[in-house]
Structures are given as structure tokens and as C-alpha cells.
Design a protein around this motif. Structure first.
Motif, PDB file in Angstrom:
ATOM      1  N   SER A 206       0.831  -1.205   0.000  1.00 41.88           N
ATOM      2  CA  SER A 206       0.000   0.000   0.000  1.00 41.88           C
ATOM      3  C   SER A 206       0.866   1.256   0.000  1.00 41.88           C
ATOM      4  CB  SER A 206      -0.946   0.003   1.209  1.00 41.88           C
ATOM      5  OG  SER A 206      -0.232   0.089   2.429  1.00 41.88           O
ATOM      6  N   ASP A 207       2.061   1.181   0.590  1.00 37.69           N
ATOM      7  CA  ASP A 207       2.997   2.300   0.495  1.00 37.69           C
ATOM      8  C   ASP A 207       3.458   2.512  -0.943  1.00 37.69           C
ATOM      9  OD1 ASP A 207       2.856   2.875   3.167  1.00 37.69           O
ATOM     10  OD2 ASP A 207       4.744   1.893   3.704  1.00 37.69           O
ATOM     11  N   ILE A 208       3.627   1.424  -1.700  1.00 39.27           N
ATOM     12  CA  ILE A 208       4.008   1.527  -3.103  1.00 39.27           C
ATOM     13  C   ILE A 208       2.929   2.295  -3.876  1.00 39.27           C
ATOM     14  CG2 ILE A 208       4.457   0.230  -5.219  1.00 39.27           C
ATOM     15  CD1 ILE A 208       6.710   0.037  -3.237  1.00 39.27           C
ATOM     16  N   TYR A 209       1.668   2.001  -3.581  1.00 37.82           N
ATOM     17  CA  TYR A 209       0.565   2.709  -4.230  1.00 37.82           C
ATOM     18  C   TYR A 209       0.645   4.206  -3.917  1.00 37.82           C
ATOM     19  CZ  TYR A 209      -4.207   3.843  -5.709  1.00 37.82           C
ATOM     20  OH  TYR A 209      -5.298   4.402  -6.345  1.00 37.82           O
ATOM     21  N   SER A 210       0.893   4.547  -2.655  1.00 38.54           N
ATOM     22  CA  SER A 210       0.969   5.955  -2.277  1.00 38.54           C
ATOM     23  C   SER A 210       2.115   6.662  -2.993  1.00 38.54           C
ATOM     24  CB  SER A 210       1.140   6.078  -0.755  1.00 38.54           C
ATOM     25  OG  SER A 210       0.045   5.512  -0.076  1.00 38.54           O
ATOM     26  N   ALA A 211       3.261   5.994  -3.122  1.00 36.38           N
ATOM     27  CA  ALA A 211       4.385   6.597  -3.831  1.00 36.38           C
ATOM     28  C   ALA A 211       4.045   6.836  -5.294  1.00 36.38           C
ATOM     29  CB  ALA A 211       5.619   5.703  -3.707  1.00 36.38           C
ATOM     30  N   GLY A 212       3.351   5.885  -5.922  1.00 35.09           N
ATOM     31  CA  GLY A 212       2.922   6.077  -7.303  1.00 35.09           C
ATOM     32  C   GLY A 212       1.942   7.222  -7.451  1.00 35.09           C
ATOM     33  N   SER A 213       1.066   7.405  -6.464  1.00 37.04           N
ATOM     34  CA  SER A 213       0.115   8.519  -6.503  1.00 37.04           C
ATOM     35  C   SER A 213       0.839   9.853  -6.436  1.00 37.04           C
ATOM     36  CB  SER A 213      -0.884   8.401  -5.347  1.00 37.04           C
ATOM     37  OG  SER A 213      -1.639   7.206  -5.435  1.00 37.04           O
ATOM     38  N   LEU A 214       1.887   9.922  -5.608  1.00 35.23           N
ATOM     39  CA  LEU A 214       2.668  11.160  -5.520  1.00 35.23           C
ATOM     40  C   LEU A 214       3.403  11.432  -6.836  1.00 35.23           C
ATOM     41  CD1 LEU A 214       4.158  10.844  -1.921  1.00 35.23           C
ATOM     42  CD2 LEU A 214       2.258  12.271  -2.678  1.00 35.23           C
ATOM     43  N   LEU A 215       3.932  10.379  -7.469  1.00 34.85           N
ATOM     44  CA  LEU A 215       4.602  10.558  -8.749  1.00 34.85           C
ATOM     45  C   LEU A 215       3.624  11.064  -9.803  1.00 34.85           C
ATOM     46  CD1 LEU A 215       7.001  10.280 -10.658  1.00 34.85           C
ATOM     47  CD2 LEU A 215       6.442   7.857 -10.918  1.00 34.85           C
ATOM     48  N   TYR A 216       2.424  10.518  -9.834  1.00 40.64           N
ATOM     49  CA  TYR A 216       1.411  10.972 -10.787  1.00 40.64           C
ATOM     50  C   TYR A 216       1.078  12.439 -10.545  1.00 40.64           C
ATOM     51  CZ  TYR A 216      -2.800  10.914 -13.692  1.00 40.64           C
ATOM     52  OH  TYR A 216      -3.727  11.177 -14.669  1.00 40.64           O
ATOM     53  N   LEU A 217       0.989  12.845  -9.279  1.00 36.44           N
ATOM     54  CA  LEU A 217       0.711  14.246  -8.945  1.00 36.44           C
ATOM     55  C   LEU A 217       1.831  15.156  -9.447  1.00 36.44           C
ATOM     56  CD1 LEU A 217      -0.888  16.445  -7.329  1.00 36.44           C
ATOM     57  CD2 LEU A 217       0.529  15.828  -5.371  1.00 36.44           C
ATOM     58  N   LEU A 218       3.078  14.737  -9.260  1.00 35.50           N
ATOM     59  CA  LEU A 218       4.203  15.562  -9.685  1.00 35.50           C
ATOM     60  C   LEU A 218       4.277  15.680 -11.205  1.00 35.50           C
ATOM     61  CD1 LEU A 218       6.917  14.213  -7.226  1.00 35.50           C
ATOM     62  CD2 LEU A 218       5.892  16.492  -7.201  1.00 35.50           C
ATOM     63  N   LEU A 219       3.918  14.596 -11.902  1.00 37.35           N
ATOM     64  CA  LEU A 219       4.036  14.590 -13.358  1.00 37.35           C
ATOM     65  C   LEU A 219       2.902  15.348 -14.039  1.00 37.35           C
ATOM     66  CD1 LEU A 219       5.082  10.871 -13.953  1.00 37.35           C
ATOM     67  CD2 LEU A 219       6.558  12.876 -14.062  1.00 37.35           C
ATOM     68  N   THR A 220       1.700  15.228 -13.508  1.00 42.78           N
ATOM     69  CA  THR A 220       0.527  15.799 -14.176  1.00 42.78           C
ATOM     70  C   THR A 220      -0.045  17.022 -13.482  1.00 42.78           C
ATOM     71  OG1 THR A 220      -1.049  14.406 -12.950  1.00 42.78           O
ATOM     72  CG2 THR A 220      -0.065  13.470 -14.954  1.00 42.78           C
ATOM     73  N   GLY A 221       0.272  17.208 -12.208  1.00 42.93           N
ATOM     74  CA  GLY A 221      -0.339  18.296 -11.448  1.00 42.93           C
ATOM     75  C   GLY A 221      -1.707  17.963 -10.913  1.00 42.93           C
ATOM     76  N   ASP A 222      -2.202  16.763 -11.170  1.00 38.78           N
ATOM     77  CA  ASP A 222      -3.528  16.335 -10.724  1.00 38.78           C
ATOM     78  C   ASP A 222      -3.415  15.004  -9.982  1.00 38.78           C
ATOM     79  OD1 ASP A 222      -5.041  18.496 -11.945  1.00 38.78           O
ATOM     80  OD2 ASP A 222      -4.616  17.530 -13.869  1.00 38.78           O
ATOM     81  N   VAL A 223      -4.502  14.642  -9.323  1.00 39.46           N
ATOM     82  CA  VAL A 223      -4.555  13.351  -8.646  1.00 39.46           C
ATOM     83  C   VAL A 223      -5.246  12.351  -9.564  1.00 39.46           C
ATOM     84  CG1 VAL A 223      -4.555  14.344  -6.352  1.00 39.46           C
ATOM     85  CG2 VAL A 223      -6.734  13.937  -7.500  1.00 39.46           C
ATOM     86  N   LEU A 224      -4.875  11.081  -9.425  1.00 37.14           N
ATOM     87  CA  LEU A 224      -5.465  10.038 -10.255  1.00 37.14           C
ATOM     88  C   LEU A 224      -6.829   9.658  -9.696  1.00 37.14           C
ATOM     89  CD1 LEU A 224      -4.924   8.038 -12.637  1.00 37.14           C
ATOM     90  CD2 LEU A 224      -4.203   6.394 -10.897  1.00 37.14           C
ATOM     91  N   PRO A 225      -7.879   9.702 -10.523  1.00 35.24           N
ATOM     92  CA  PRO A 225      -9.198   9.276 -10.047  1.00 35.24           C
ATOM     93  C   PRO A 225      -9.184   7.810  -9.618  1.00 35.24           C
ATOM     94  CG  PRO A 225      -9.372  10.455 -12.134  1.00 35.24           C
ATOM     95  CD  PRO A 225      -7.909  10.180 -11.906  1.00 35.24           C
ATOM     96  N   GLU A 226     -10.043   7.479  -8.673  1.00 33.92           N
ATOM     97  CA  GLU A 226     -10.094   6.115  -8.162  1.00 33.92           C
ATOM     98  C   GLU A 226     -10.569   5.158  -9.257  1.00 33.92           C
ATOM     99  OE1 GLU A 226     -12.029   3.621  -4.405  1.00 33.92           O
ATOM    100  OE2 GLU A 226     -12.490   5.733  -4.732  1.00 33.92           O
ATOM    101  N   CYS A 227      -9.878   4.051  -9.408  1.00 26.18           N
ATOM    102  CA  CYS A 227     -10.207   3.054 -10.435  1.00 26.18           C
ATOM    103  C   CYS A 227     -10.502   1.721  -9.746  1.00 26.18           C
ATOM    104  CB  CYS A 227      -9.054   2.889 -11.421  1.00 26.18           C
ATOM    105  SG  CYS A 227      -8.535   4.429 -12.222  1.00 26.18           S
ATOM    106  N   ARG A 228     -11.550   1.068 -10.189  1.00 31.64           N
ATOM    107  CA  ARG A 228     -11.957  -0.190  -9.556  1.00 31.64           C
ATOM    108  C   ARG A 228     -11.347  -1.407 -10.239  1.00 31.64           C
ATOM    109  NH1 ARG A 228     -15.931   0.515  -5.880  1.00 31.64           N
ATOM    110  NH2 ARG A 228     -17.036   2.522  -5.891  1.00 31.64           N
ATOM    111  N   THR A 229     -10.970  -1.284 -11.498  1.00 29.56           N
ATOM    112  CA  THR A 229     -10.395  -2.419 -12.225  1.00 29.56           C
ATOM    113  C   THR A 229      -9.039  -2.018 -12.799  1.00 29.56           C
ATOM    114  OG1 THR A 229     -11.406  -1.829 -14.351  1.00 29.56           O
ATOM    115  CG2 THR A 229     -12.716  -3.191 -12.840  1.00 29.56           C
ATOM    116  N   SER A 230      -8.246  -3.016 -13.124  1.00 29.63           N
ATOM    117  CA  SER A 230      -6.937  -2.750 -13.719  1.00 29.63           C
ATOM    118  C   SER A 230      -7.075  -2.087 -15.087  1.00 29.63           C
ATOM    119  CB  SER A 230      -6.156  -4.064 -13.852  1.00 29.63           C
ATOM    120  OG  SER A 230      -5.939  -4.658 -12.586  1.00 29.63           O
ATOM    121  N   GLU A 231      -8.097  -2.463 -15.841  1.00 31.06           N
ATOM    122  CA  GLU A 231      -8.297  -1.861 -17.155  1.00 31.06           C
ATOM    123  C   GLU A 231      -8.593  -0.371 -17.039  1.00 31.06           C
ATOM    124  OE1 GLU A 231      -9.667  -4.582 -16.069  1.00 31.06           O
ATOM    125  OE2 GLU A 231      -8.653  -6.092 -17.316  1.00 31.06           O
TER     126      GLU A 231
END
Length: 615
Positions: A206-231
Motif C-alpha cells: 500500500s505504500d508503493i501505491y501511495s508513492a505512485g500517486s505522488l509521482l502521478y501528482l508531480l508529473l501531471t499536477g492532478d490526482v489520479l481518479p479512483e479506479c476499480r479495475t486494472s483496465e
């Protein structure tokens, strides 16, 4: 004029000297522990006014025992959790700077969002975050593996020197409780793994997920919407756009994000170390090499007004409280300061403010004072240079020329122009220090190349080996004199050794520099000075996107002051023309020649070229 008591708040045994940032999750203060030794460094103190006190106490019971044992280059220093005002406070060493929550918000919203986070800095920050997670996951407490549990942007601190510090380990219960509070859930949910949002205990994955969320924020300036499936997750990541260019994210970045942000924990990166290596492979591929100076320069550019205001407040507090002589005892109990005694509080507050500001000013001076130019050193086995290098005022070119300050009566401290000039001077001092380091590294690489080009002469061998000569002499003594003449007396062993006197030791000759000789910058007697500079042309692509940047060029200045060659030492990796424009401009510069032993010589000179959009 006296500093009134009501201007300084108190929380437990801590004096809150200035609020650094605040949102619905927490508020951060620059604070002083009045029970600490005089001159102690300030803390960054976080209060969580909207989090239920019961959740803070539950998380603090474990974190208070864990935090003192956490060590690492990317982990916040002097962390502690202390009770105060019916809840718990999270503290760590201040070190200047601000949290990633404020930095990302300001990068997106200030000045029309024209200062987005550069790609290499976003990757460098995430690499340090992964390093902190790796250090945390390697430890156990009470038989269980340690996790962060609530890696929010509020718990990633970027110091004034460009270092990354992660704090708030083992506070997962606090972030889960924030999901139940109106106004905080929207700030917390995007950075927590889906299983943690559902109420499961945090894990390293779950820490890995949080780190990826921070990277997405830094790259795009936005937060990633919650996704229920891998697709859905893959589709959202592929739709993400770089906040820097507006283009889709690089496929390599998309791969890392997909491996971090999958709804299924089993599909994520297996460890924080694996994530760190994946980021390092992209970051250090040779196109760019970000340093702490790059991050510090970006931070001070983005939060310029904030840092100016903080420096001004510290100067005013130091001047107001300079006559204070009382200091709190290092052994005083946390409750020794009673809020009801206003007169005594004012004295203690003023004395404590004086201590914190004095130490802060000293730290700021050491941080921004220009250091001596680095002395060039060879690799192992070579002789160190002991010559004291000259003080080199390095040129900094700017597309937007700023008027020079006039001499005369110094302006008052509250003058905006004076504050801006002081800030620019501090930034330029740091820039010159970084340029000298890069130039020393560049000179060392050139020296190694020249040494590799000089090959030792081949040894000449005689046609007749020594063993054959000895055999011939033994078999035919009459040939001895002829062989001695052909090969040399030293090749024939003699029954009576002859002592050969050693040559007298003579001091090495003093070698003076010749005109036009190439001399390293740190060895010249007088460095080149700019006679004429040419402003670079702002690349159209960068101008249209309102992208700013800085390029450091090394110029080979001839004995006549002309630039013979220019090379990029630290450039821009976005391929928008800044590097090429800087090279073209520097080649047209004119310098006074460098001097060594009274001769005009050649040397490599670092030059900084900045591209700034007009205000």
C-alpha cells in the motif's frame, strides 16, 4: 518596540513562531522547544485540528516508539510525537523548505501554473521517497515489519537545500480517520491504496501505491481518479498529460505508474527497492543529472515571496529581541510556562524567539554564504593541489536584464526592493558554488582524457636475451669483450660488483606558465571577467509554452579573451531549444584573459544563462 505576547502562540512546551502552511488535513508551524538547549534548531510542527483525538492517540502510541529509531538520508530528522492540547503533535527538524502538498498546489495554481515541476525533479523526488520507504520496510518493531501507512504529500518535506525528507511513518490510523472527516477525505483518499480506504491495515504494497500517486501528482499536477479495475487504471494513466508540456506521459513513466497504482496489490512492484531502481533507470539515463541545487533553485523560485517574508520576520524578531537575556532552563518541565501569567510569558516568548531566530539566521548564512571555489584533486595516487584558489565572481546571464542597485544610503529592511536584492544575492551565491563544482568536475575529466592520450614509450629489447649472452660467455670466454661492447656491461654478471654512486638529488625545476597555455580555473592567478555579454534568444517553443529554465555552460576563454569553445555542463532535458540558444549566446561573449605567472593563459570558465518570461 517590544514583541507582544499575543503574536506568539503556545502548544504544550512549544512556541509557535510562524505558520508555514495550512489546509484541511493539518497546519504546519515553525516552532521552538523551550525545554531544549539554547541555540537548538527549530522544528516543523504539525497539528491535526480536524482529526479525532482518539485516532491520534492510537497512532501515536506506536509511532512514538518507532520514530526515534528511523534513520536514513531521505527520512526527516529528530522526529517525535508529543501530546499537547488534548491531541498529539508531529515534529521534525525544520531545515527550511515546505511540504510537497504546498509545493504541488503552488506549482499548479500560482501565476497561471507557469512553474510546473520539471520531469527530472519529479523523478528525483520520487526516487528519494522510495529510498525512505525502503529504509522503513527494512525495519521491524515488536515482530512486525514497519510501514509508513499514510504517505500523503503533507508528509514529504523539501528542505531549503533541495533535500527530500519523509516524515509521518506509522501514522496510517490518522490518515484512515481523516477519511471520515468532512473536508479532509478529498485530500487524503487519492493517496491511499484501495484496500486501506476500505479499512484494511497498511502494508508495504500500500505504500508503493501511495508513492505512485505522488509521482502521478508531480508529473501531471492532478490526482489520479479512483479506479476499480486494472483496465480502468491503465486507461486513466494513459490519458494523463504532462503538466510541463501537455503531451501524454512517456511510455516508461506509464509502465512505472501502472506497476504502482494497480487495484490489486499483488500486481504492484514487489518492493520499494524495485521501485527505486526502476525510477533510477529513467532518471540517470544520461540525458540529465538533477542535483539538490536544481531542486533548491526551483523551490526558491516557486516560493520566493514566502521565503522572503519568512526571512524578514526572522530579522525583525532578532532585532526586537536582541536585548533579551533570559533563557529557558534546559531541565524545565514542559508545563513550566503557565499561559495565565501573561507578563512572564512575554519575557519567555521573546527570549525563545530570539534563540530560534538567531540559530535560524546562522543556519541561513551558512547555507547561502558563497563557499571557496573547490580545489581540484586527482584520483587516488596523485598529489593534491594545495594552492589556494582565487575568488572567482562567475557571470550569470539573464534574458530579462534587471537594473543594478544604486549605491548610497541602504534602504530600510521593509523595503521590497532590498528584500528582493538580498534574496537574489543568496541565490546567486549558491549558483556560483554549484558552477565551480561543475567546472572542477569538467576540468578533471579533461585531465584524464589528456593523460589517456599520452602513451608511455615502448621499451626497446635487444636481439640477444641476457640468458643467451651468459651462456655464450661461459662457453667462449674470448667473446666476452665483444659481447660487452654490443649489449653493455650491465648485461654480463661480474664476479666483483662495482659500486655505482647515486646521482645527487636536485630540486625539480620551477615551471612557469607560458602564454596561451591551458590552465585550470582554480589554478589561475586572475580569472576571466566579462567584457561583453550577449543575451540569448528565447526559443519560440519555450516562449509559447511559457517555460523557464537555466543552463550552465563551460566556455574555453582564450589568451585574447575570445570564447573558442562552449560545452553544456548542466542543461535542460526538455529539448525545447534552451541548450542550443545558450551555447550560441556564450560563444559571442568577450572576456578579459585569465592570468597565470604574469602570462595570459587559456581556461575553461563556467557561465550560467537563465531564461525567464517577462512579468
Amino acid at each position: 518596540m517590544r514583541l507582544r505576547a499575543k503574536t506568539i502562540e503556545q502548544s504544550g512546551s512549544y512556541l509557535l513562531l510562524g505558520k508555514l502552511e495550512s489546509d484541511a488535513v493539518c497546519e504546519t508551524w515553525r516552532a521552538l522547544d523551550v525545554t531544549s538547549e539554547p541555540g537548538a534548531a527549530p522544528f516543523a510542527l504539525r497539528r491535526f485540528p480536524h482529526i479525532p483525538a482518539a485516532a491520534m492517540r492510537e497512532a501515536a502510541a506506536r509511532a512514538e516508539a518507532v520514530l526515534p529509531g528511523l534513520r536514513g538520508p531521505a527520512i526527516a530528522r529528530r522526529q517525535r510525537i508529543v501530546p499537547a492540547d488534548g491531541t498529539n503533535l508531529l515534529l521534525h527538524e525544520h531545515e527550511g523548505g515546505r511540504s510537497l502538498a504546498l509545493i504541488s498546489d503552488r506549482a499548479k495554481n500560482s501565476a497561471g501554473g507557469r512553474l510546473p515541476m520539471p520531469l527530472d525533479l519529479a523523478l528525483a523526488i520520487t526516487e528519494k521517497i522510495a529510498l525512505a520507504l525502503e529504509a522503513t520496510h527494512d525495519l521491524t518493531y515488536d515482530g512486525n515489519q514497519l510501514v509508513h501507512g499514510g504517505l500523503l504529500p503533507h508528509f514529504v518535506w523539501i528542505t531549503g537545500d533541495g533535500d527530500v525528507r519523509v516524515t509521518g511513518q506509522e501514522l496510517g490510523r490518522v490518515t484512515q480517520a481523516a477519511l471520515e472527516v468532512d473536508g479532509t477525505a478529498s485530500l487524503v483518499r487519492p493517496f491511499l491504496a484501495p484496500e486501506v480506504v476500505r479499512g484494511d491495515a497498511p502494508t508495504p504494497l500500500s505504500d508503493i501505491y501511495s508513492a505512485g500517486s505522488l509521482l502521478y501528482l508531480l508529473l501531471t499536477g492532478d490526482v489520479l481518479p479512483e479506479c476499480r479495475t486494472s483496465e480502468q487504471n491503465i486507461d486513466r494513466i494513459q490519458q494523463g498529460r504532462s503538466c510541463l508540456s501537455g503531451d501524454p506521459l512517456d511510455p516508461g513513466l506509464q509502465t512505472i505508474l501502472i506497476r504502482c497504482l494497480g487495484p490489486d496489490p499483488a500486481a504492484r512492484c514487489g518492493s520499494a527497492g524495485e521501485l527505486r531502481e526502476a525510477i533510477a533507470n529513467l532518471l540517470h539515463d544520461g540525458s540529465s543529472e538533477p542535483t539538490t541545487f536544481n531542486l533548491a533553485f526551483y523551490l526558491h523560485t516557486l516560493l520566493r515571496k514566502d521565503f522572503e517574508q519568512e526571512q524578514l520576520e526572522q530579522k525583525q524578531e532578532a532585532r526586537i529581541n536582541a536585548a533579551g537575556s533570559l533563557r529557558p532552563s534546559a531541565t524545565a518541565a514542559p508545563g513550566a510556562i503557565a499561559p495565565s501569567s501573561s507578563k512572564r510569558n512575554r519575557v519567555l516568548y521573546a527570549a525563545a524567539a530570539f534563540l530560534i531566530v538567531s540559530s535560524g539566521l546562522a543556519a541561513a548564512y551558512l547555507r547561502f554564504a558563497p563557499a571557496d571555489p573547490p580545489v581540484a584533486k586527482e584520483k587516488a595516487g596523485a598529489i593534491e593541489t594545495t594552492q589556494t584558489p582565487p575568488v572567482v565572481p562567475l557571470p550569470v546571464a539573464d534574458v530579462i536584464a534587471e537594473p543594478a542597485m544604486t549605491t548610497g544610503e541602504p534602504p530600510p529592511l521593509d523595503d521590497t526592493a532590498a528584500r528582493e536584492a538580498a534574496f537574489e544575492a543568496a541565490v546567486n551565491a549558491r549558483l556560483q558554488e554549484e558552477m565551480l563544482k561543475l567546472q572542477a568536475k569538467h576540468d578533471e575529466e579533461l585531465r584524464r582524457q589528456r593523460q589517456a592520450e599520452v602513451k608511455p614509450p615502448e621499451r626497446r629489447t635487444t636481439a640477444t636475451p641476457v640468458a643467451s649472452i651468459q651462456t655464450s660467455v661461459a662457453a667462449a670466454p674470448e667473446e666476452q669483450e665483444r659481447l660487452r661492447e654490443e649489449v653493455g656491461r650491465e648485461a654480463i654478471p661480474s664476479s666483483t660488483p662495482v659500486a655505482t654512486p647515486l646521482p645527487a638529488a636536485t630540486p625539480p625545476p620551477v615551471t612557469l606558465a607560458r602564454e596561451g597555455e591551458l590552465i585550470e580555473l582554480v589554478k589561475v592567478d586572475r580569472a576571466p571577467a566579462v567584457v561583453r555579454s550577449v543575451e540569448p534568444v528565447y526559443p519560440p517553443l519555450a516562449r509559447s509554452r511559457r517555460i523557464e529554465g537555466s543552463v550552465i555552460v563551460s566556455a574555453l576563454v582564450s589568451e585574447t579573451g575570445r570564447v573558442l569553445e562552449a560545452r553544456i555542463m548542466r542543461g535542460d532535458s526538455r529539448n525545447i531549444g534552451l541548450n542550443e540558444s545558450a551555447i550560441t549566446a556564450v560563444r559571442a561573449w568577450q572576456f578579459t584573459p585569465a592570468m597565470k605567472d604574469g602570462q595570459r593563459v587559456r581556461t575553461w570558465m563556467p557561465v550560467a544563462v537563465s531564461f525567464k518570461m517577462p512579468k
